[in-house]
Design an enzyme around this catalytic site. Structure first.
Site, PDB file in Angstrom:
ATOM      1  N   VAL A   1       0.818  -1.218   0.000  1.00 54.61           N
ATOM      2  CA  VAL A   1       0.000   0.000   0.000  1.00 54.61           C
ATOM      3  C   VAL A   1       0.848   1.263   0.000  1.00 54.61           C
ATOM      4  O   VAL A   1       0.316   2.360  -0.076  1.00 54.61           O
ATOM      5  CB  VAL A   1      -0.974   0.062   1.205  1.00 54.61           C
ATOM      6  N   GLU A   2       2.154   1.114   0.128  1.00 52.23           N
ATOM      7  CA  GLU A   2       2.990   2.319   0.118  1.00 52.23           C
ATOM      8  C   GLU A   2       3.739   2.400  -1.222  1.00 52.23           C
ATOM      9  O   GLU A   2       3.142   2.702  -2.235  1.00 52.23           O
ATOM     10  CB  GLU A   2       3.907   2.327   1.353  1.00 52.23           C
ATOM     11  N   LEU A   3       5.029   2.025  -1.266  1.00 54.19           N
ATOM     12  CA  LEU A   3       5.750   2.164  -2.533  1.00 54.19           C
ATOM     13  C   LEU A   3       5.664   0.897  -3.394  1.00 54.19           C
ATOM     14  O   LEU A   3       5.952   0.923  -4.588  1.00 54.19           O
ATOM     15  CB  LEU A   3       7.209   2.569  -2.294  1.00 54.19           C
TER      16      LEU A   3
END
Lengths: 341, 341
Positions: free
Chosen positions: A127-129
């Protein structure tokens, strides 16, 4: 009578300083002093700065460390939850990167595994990078300018371009992100660095018990406590469904346990709490008093503590925005693939 | 014989310079010279820099101008299509902001409507920053530091905080984003600024007809031409479904008409064409030759033209990353609402 009051107030102020010195610590002067790492040098810091701002560390090519820990905005993103790969939400409010080199000091054990987890966890989180170790190494290795920079930053290594060294360079850069404040001047003995109201707020911060959890160099950031010691936070603040430290410990009692937030620059980093549920600093102070201390503070007390907290807003020396290496034909192209969380 | 060849080559080089001077123009030395606007001052440029990097100009609080026109990456985002609000795709490859102050020069008519359209169109586009004029003015007006900066940048105005002045400040900053290159030194008479291969590439660029569309100060960026004059681009390069300039003119013949891309810093701004369909500069040159000139170039010709194009990569003076104003209780909060495209 008036003269006596001033004298008494001054004596109290001295006592407050003495108590503050026992609980808190001023920021160091230099990045090297701040760093618990190997000796760091400017090449490594400059490389870390480039990596910190490089969106090609994300699968999509759109998100860098700075996207959510924005150095223009107090080191966070001023959102309740952060926006990551595919417009997914990261499940916690992004903490500020400023002074964060001190946050996990007691958990720091010098192993590679921990270093990777700290600096590079978000890079690999879906969900981030949403990137992979392999792709990050291929991305960096595809750009000759980066290869040169890694060689200069890690001069005695046979294969300097690595995920681990990416983390180490970012850590080196992070150790420069230190923001001395008026509070540090006060702690270092500069009379008048804090106003009388701020000193009263500091005394209240200690007297009321805030400093039991929010102490040390960062006023927190080094241990975990239940959110709701005396009283449950309301549903909004609590963000029911968040499993808190349970995720790490798998212990039911940790289901509502969170890190005591570090409070330096807190006036810059709304919204507050793990879910970013509260936008006003005064309101956050009031909720903390209710839930953690079991005490309803007066508006005046909240106002003084808030004034004191604002004295923790530090000076951040503006930095140069980097010019990043140019891609080549072997640079992995942006990907929309979403990795598991 | 060898001496004669050198002489001939030198004479050709002189001739190439003369022809280049008739077609192209060196970049000016200063931002003021570059700007076709009112006199600009440092306060306005600094304000524009802050606004350019401020993600709170977007509804979500995550996208700034710099997200897609990234000054660390040659002024674009190195993606085929850009990621905007809600992870939507903007329908065209993001062009570089560098030297773009010159791009629409001939369309610049000094009216507010045009200024707004240029600098602030993306801010209001649903798939980009997805914000509204009203919310932007409320966002800026909610932060005292911004109010002060606008007053300093627009000193003789009763209500300096406005959407129009936001655009004007960003325009002022944009006019500083100028990247003189070795080609400019060459055009200004510096012998040896280009290598013999690059000069041969330049001569080919002129001889083959590239400079018919890609001329002027930015080697393009000032007029519209059909993509596929002699031959249809293949489906990938063409990105069938894009309606091109038809959207503006509503004229069927404009259905495949695009602006001739400006070519300064082209080596930094892959992928290429309106749909970002081609990642290699050599490949893009070859496709242009086929489709626009009706001529299959040899690998050597493509290689020389590519070498010349790389001489257009300019020097960008690194700038200071801004520290942005702190939000207040009246600052509009991030919104997930998606405005219509």
């Amino acid at each position: 009578m008036f003269g006596f009051c001033v004298l008494a107030s001054s004596a109290n102020a001295d006592e407050t300083l003495t108590r503050a010195r026992a609980l808190f610590k001023a920021l160091p002067e230099s990045a090297q002093e701040a760093s618990q790492l190997d000796p760091i040098d400017q090449n490594r810091i400059d490389l870390g700065r480039a990596l910190y701002f490089d969106p090609r560390l994300s699968a999509s090519g759109t998100h860098s460390c700075n996207s959510c820990h924005n150095l223009a905005l107090g080191g966070d993103d001023n959102r309740a939850d952060s926006v990551g790969h595919g417009w997914q939400s990261a499940p916690r409010n992004a903490p500020s990167i400023l002074n964060s080199v001190f946050n996990e000091a007691r958990f720091w054990d010098g192993t590679v595994a921990n270093l990777e987890r700290r600096a590079m966890g978000p890079v690999r989180t879906g969900v981030e990078l949403s990137n992979t170790v392999d792709q990050i190494e291929r991305t960096i290795g595809s750009m000759p300018q980066y290869v040169d920079w890694f060689a200069a930053a890690f001069p005695n290594e046979a294969g300097p371009v690595s995920f681990e060294n990416t983390a180490r360079a970012i850590e080196a850069f992070k150790s420069t992100l230190i923001t001395p404040s008026r509070f540090d001047s006060y702690l270092n003995g500069e009379e008048g660095a804090l106003s009388p109201e701020e000193i009263e707020g500091l005394a209240l911060f200690i007297d009321k018990g805030c400093a039991v959890c929010h102490n040390g160099i960062n006023f927190g950031g080094h241990d975990y406590y239940p959110f709701g010691v005396f009283e449950d936070p309301d549903a909004d603040a609590q963000a029911i469904g968040y499993r808190a430290r349970f995720v790490v410990t798998e212990t039911v009692v940790d289901d509502r346990v969170f890190r005591a937030a570090p409070l330096r620059n807190v006036a810059l980093t709304a919204p507050y709490f793990h879910a970013g549920s509260v936008w006003e600093l005064e309101a956050a102070v009031g909720i903390m008093a209710d839930t953690q201390l079991g005490e309803r503070m007066t508006d005046l007390e909240v106002s003084k503590i808030t004034a004191f907290l604002k004295s923790l807003t530090g000076t951040f020396i503006p930095l140069e925005y980097p010019l990043l290496p140019v891609e080549t034909s072997t640079t992995p192209r942006p990907s929309e693939e979403v990795l598991p969380y």
